[in-house]
Design a protein around this motif. Sequence first.
Motif, short mmCIF file in Angstrom:
data_model
loop_
_atom_site.label_atom_id
_atom_site.label_comp_id
_atom_site.label_asym_id
_atom_site.label_seq_id
_atom_site.Cartn_x
_atom_site.Cartn_y
_atom_site.Cartn_z
N MET A 1 0.85 -1.20 0.00
CA MET A 1 0.00 0.00 0.00
C MET A 1 0.88 1.24 0.00
N GLU A 2 0.51 2.21 -0.82
CA GLU A 2 1.28 3.45 -0.93
C GLU A 2 0.53 4.60 -0.26
N ALA A 3 1.26 5.41 0.50
CA ALA A 3 0.69 6.60 1.15
C ALA A 3 1.46 7.82 0.68
N ALA A 4 0.74 8.81 0.18
CA ALA A 4 1.35 10.04 -0.31
C ALA A 4 1.02 11.18 0.64
N PHE A 5 2.05 11.86 1.12
CA PHE A 5 1.91 12.97 2.04
C PHE A 5 2.07 14.27 1.26
N VAL A 6 1.07 15.14 1.36
CA VAL A 6 1.07 16.40 0.62
C VAL A 6 1.94 17.42 1.36
N LEU A 7 2.82 18.07 0.62
CA LEU A 7 3.68 19.11 1.19
C LEU A 7 3.37 20.45 0.54
N TYR A 8 3.39 21.50 1.35
CA TYR A 8 3.22 22.85 0.83
C TYR A 8 3.83 23.83 1.83
N PRO A 9 4.23 25.02 1.41
CA PRO A 9 4.87 25.98 2.31
C PRO A 9 3.98 26.34 3.50
N LYS A 10 4.58 26.45 4.67
CA LYS A 10 3.93 26.83 5.94
C LYS A 10 3.01 25.74 6.49
N MET A 11 3.15 24.51 6.00
CA MET A 11 2.41 23.40 6.60
C MET A 11 2.91 23.20 8.03
N THR A 12 2.11 22.53 8.85
CA THR A 12 2.52 22.21 10.21
C THR A 12 3.20 20.84 10.20
N ALA A 13 4.45 20.80 10.67
CA ALA A 13 5.27 19.60 10.51
C ALA A 13 4.66 18.35 11.17
N LEU A 14 4.18 18.48 12.40
CA LEU A 14 3.66 17.31 13.10
C LEU A 14 2.43 16.74 12.41
N ASP A 15 1.73 17.56 11.66
CA ASP A 15 0.53 17.11 10.95
C ASP A 15 0.84 15.95 10.00
N PHE A 16 2.03 15.97 9.38
CA PHE A 16 2.37 14.86 8.50
C PHE A 16 3.41 13.93 9.10
N VAL A 17 4.26 14.43 10.00
CA VAL A 17 5.28 13.57 10.61
C VAL A 17 4.63 12.53 11.51
N GLY A 18 3.59 12.91 12.27
CA GLY A 18 2.90 11.96 13.13
C GLY A 18 2.29 10.81 12.34
N PRO A 19 1.42 11.09 11.35
CA PRO A 19 0.87 10.02 10.52
C PRO A 19 1.94 9.24 9.76
N PHE A 20 2.98 9.94 9.32
CA PHE A 20 4.08 9.26 8.62
C PHE A 20 4.70 8.20 9.51
N GLU A 21 4.99 8.54 10.76
CA GLU A 21 5.62 7.59 11.67
C GLU A 21 4.72 6.38 11.90
N VAL A 22 3.42 6.61 12.01
CA VAL A 22 2.47 5.52 12.22
C VAL A 22 2.41 4.62 10.98
N LEU A 23 2.15 5.22 9.82
CA LEU A 23 1.96 4.43 8.61
C LEU A 23 3.25 3.75 8.16
N ALA A 24 4.38 4.45 8.32
CA ALA A 24 5.66 3.86 7.92
C ALA A 24 6.07 2.72 8.83
N SER A 25 5.43 2.58 9.99
CA SER A 25 5.72 1.47 10.89
C SER A 25 5.12 0.16 10.41
N VAL A 26 4.21 0.24 9.44
CA VAL A 26 3.60 -0.96 8.87
C VAL A 26 4.44 -1.39 7.67
N PRO A 27 5.05 -2.57 7.71
CA PRO A 27 6.02 -2.97 6.67
C PRO A 27 5.50 -2.92 5.24
N VAL A 28 4.21 -3.15 5.04
CA VAL A 28 3.70 -3.19 3.66
C VAL A 28 3.35 -1.81 3.11
N VAL A 29 3.53 -0.77 3.91
CA VAL A 29 3.23 0.59 3.47
C VAL A 29 4.49 1.27 2.95
N THR A 30 4.41 1.80 1.74
CA THR A 30 5.48 2.63 1.20
C THR A 30 5.01 4.08 1.21
#
Length: 206
Positions: A1-30
């Motif tokens: 399964m692929e997860a795409a995180f949207v980036l744009y200027p002035k985004m809040t870092a934890l908004d994507f870093v938190g979900p990234f850490e969770v989803l990236a902890s699942v081996p089948v997620v890229t």
Amino acid sequence: MEAAFVLYPKMTALDFVGPFEVLASVPVVTTRFVAASLDPVTSDNGLSVVPTDTFDTLKSTDVVVVPGSGHWRELLADSGGVVEWLRAVHPTTKWTTSVCTGSTLLAEAGLVTRATTHWAAREDLEARGVEVSTDRVVFDGKVVSGAGVSAGIDMALRLVEAEFGEVVAQAVQCGIEYDPQPPRSYDSIPPEIAQGLQAAFDSRQA
């Protein structure tokens, strides 16, 4: 399964870093990071992230995660292509998700009917025809929204549970040792503190 995180200027870092850490902890997620260009994108507090893809090249994905920003009204006025990309990619996703004020971008794209968001952006979400919930995580079909900032972790854990089961979600939660204490929300704090916070957030939008 692929997860795409949207980036744009002035985004809040934890908004994507938190979900990234969770989803990236699942081996089948890229994971992928998508933005308007491949230039580094700087968050509101200075974290710089290098995209892997652009809105022009990434045409489909399984999961989209849209972070919020403390400057959401400025972003709604000019999303830098985020809203248009969300409209285009949403039909290809299994899950389209947001954290914090990212739900206002989903609303602007016409992709959600019921959602949660940061407490400071509830009126802006409602103004876009969305039924606003104060829940920490809201499922609206395949659209999943998390409330403010740290709620992105909760949202991602609920998503892992929905996709891979409760055992996997519990393993991920224990792996990152996520056990927030004490529980506290905008609606439960003293009025004088809430008023001060509201004034601070309003000043950002001026």
